[in-house]
Enzyme design. Structure first.
Site, PDB file in Angstrom:
ATOM      1  N   HIS A 110       0.847  -1.190   0.000  1.00 27.14           N
ATOM      2  CA  HIS A 110       0.000   0.000   0.000  1.00 27.14           C
ATOM      3  C   HIS A 110       0.886   1.244   0.000  1.00 27.14           C
ATOM      4  CE1 HIS A 110      -3.511   2.470   0.743  1.00 27.14           C
ATOM      5  NE2 HIS A 110      -2.796   3.115   1.647  1.00 27.14           N
ATOM      6  N   ASP A 146      -6.823  -2.245   3.964  1.00 28.29           N
ATOM      7  CA  ASP A 146      -5.545  -1.566   4.251  1.00 28.29           C
ATOM      8  C   ASP A 146      -5.245  -1.476   5.748  1.00 28.29           C
ATOM      9  OD1 ASP A 146      -5.288  -1.144   1.501  1.00 28.29           O
ATOM     10  OD2 ASP A 146      -6.287   0.798   1.600  1.00 28.29           O
TER      11      ASP A 146
HETATM   12  C1  GAR Z   1       1.381   0.887  -6.349  1.00 27.20           C
HETATM   13  O1  GAR Z   1       1.779   2.188  -5.964  1.00 27.20           O
HETATM   14  C2  GAR Z   1       0.673   0.196  -5.213  1.00 27.20           C
HETATM   15  O2  GAR Z   1       1.216   0.485  -3.950  1.00 27.20           O
HETATM   16  C3  GAR Z   1      -0.709   0.768  -5.346  1.00 27.20           C
HETATM   17  O3  GAR Z   1      -0.950   0.807  -6.723  1.00 27.20           O
HETATM   18  C4  GAR Z   1       0.285   0.956  -7.409  1.00 27.20           C
HETATM   19  C5  GAR Z   1       0.407  -0.159  -8.416  1.00 27.20           C
HETATM   20  O4  GAR Z   1       1.506   0.066  -9.271  1.00 27.20           O
HETATM   21  N1  GAR Z   1      -1.661  -0.050  -4.657  1.00 27.20           N
HETATM   22  C6  GAR Z   1      -2.783   0.424  -4.152  1.00 27.20           C
HETATM   23  O5  GAR Z   1      -3.120   1.590  -4.213  1.00 27.20           O
HETATM   24  C7  GAR Z   1      -3.635  -0.608  -3.468  1.00 27.20           C
HETATM   25  N2  GAR Z   1      -4.826   0.000  -2.936  1.00 27.20           N
HETATM   26  P1  GAR Z   1       2.126  -1.147 -10.091  1.00 27.20           P
HETATM   27  O6  GAR Z   1       0.969  -1.796 -10.862  1.00 27.20           O
HETATM   28  O7  GAR Z   1       3.093  -0.510 -11.020  1.00 27.20           O
HETATM   29  O8  GAR Z   1       2.765  -2.101  -9.135  1.00 27.20           O
END
Ligand code: GAR
Length: 211
Positions: A110, A146
């Protein structure tokens, strides 16, 4: 080596960081499956190019039947002999039934220092609140969104002139270092879930859990 499945919804840069880490000879896990709920998730091509099995379980045909959607995911994970599941930008909320079935073996990243800023738009909210430190958290998934027991965290500074985008990029770089470390701790049994807390094997494991 433990068999790990990664669930994504989009770009999959954290998934890619896990795949890269798992190439290490000493890494305690292999990424054996990448599963996306979005057919156009960019991470699918990245994973396939690395020779990893990819699968789409589109949530839309399930028309809101979350139980059936999750049963389909669960079936694919078990079919591949998956032992641990990493959520990496997986943007569907999982029901208590799925979370309970994978308890202690299901982790998420997160983009905030939980318990601060659960939910969406964390970088905008960190800036709006005037926070001077921000970061990311890897936690065991629990029934509350979360809010599961924290495995590992990385802090980054908020800098003068930051926008949500520049801050997000700094946090994302930290995510890419943190998630492989956290998965290694969990896969090796050096960070385990007991009741509602994380138990670390030793001081070294605790030290590795913060960046
Ligand atoms: C990341 O920043 C992750 O922490 C966030 O989405 C992004 C995904 O990037 N997750 C959330 O917000 C979960 N609620 P990625 O697809 O490049 O790994």
């Amino acid at each position: 080596r433990r068999r790990v499945g990664v669930l994504i919804s989009g770009r999959g840069s954290n998934m890619e960081a896990l795949i890269e880490a798992a190439k290490g000879a000493d890494y305690p896990a292999d990424i054996v499956l990448v599963l996306a709920n979005q057919p156009d998730a960019g991470g699918l091509a990245t994973a396939a190019a690395q020779g990893i099995t990819t699968v789409v379980v589109d949530h839309r045909p399930f028309k809101g039947d979350r139980a059936a959607f999750e049963e389909a995911i669960d079936a694919r994970l078990r079919q591949e002999g998956v032992e641990f599941v990493c959520l990496a930008g997986f943007m569907r909320v999982l029901t208590p039934s799925f979370v309970t079935a994978w308890r202690g073996r299901l982790i998420n990243i997160h983009p905030s220092l939980l318990p601060a800023l659960p939910g969406l738009h964390t970088h905008e909210r960190a800036l709006a609140a005037g926070m001077r430190l921000h970061g990311c958290t890897v936690h065991f998934v629990s029934h509350e969104l979360d809010a599961g027991p924290i495995i590992a965290q990385a802090a980054v500074p908020v800098r003068f002139g930051d926008t949500a985008d520049t801050l997000a990029a700094r946090v994302l770089a930290a995510e890419h270092r943190l998630y492989p470390r956290a998965l290694a701790l969990v896969a090796a049994g050096r960070a385990t879930l007991a009741q509602d807390r994380v138990i670390y094997a030793d001081a070294q494991a605790v030290a590795e859990a913060s960046l």
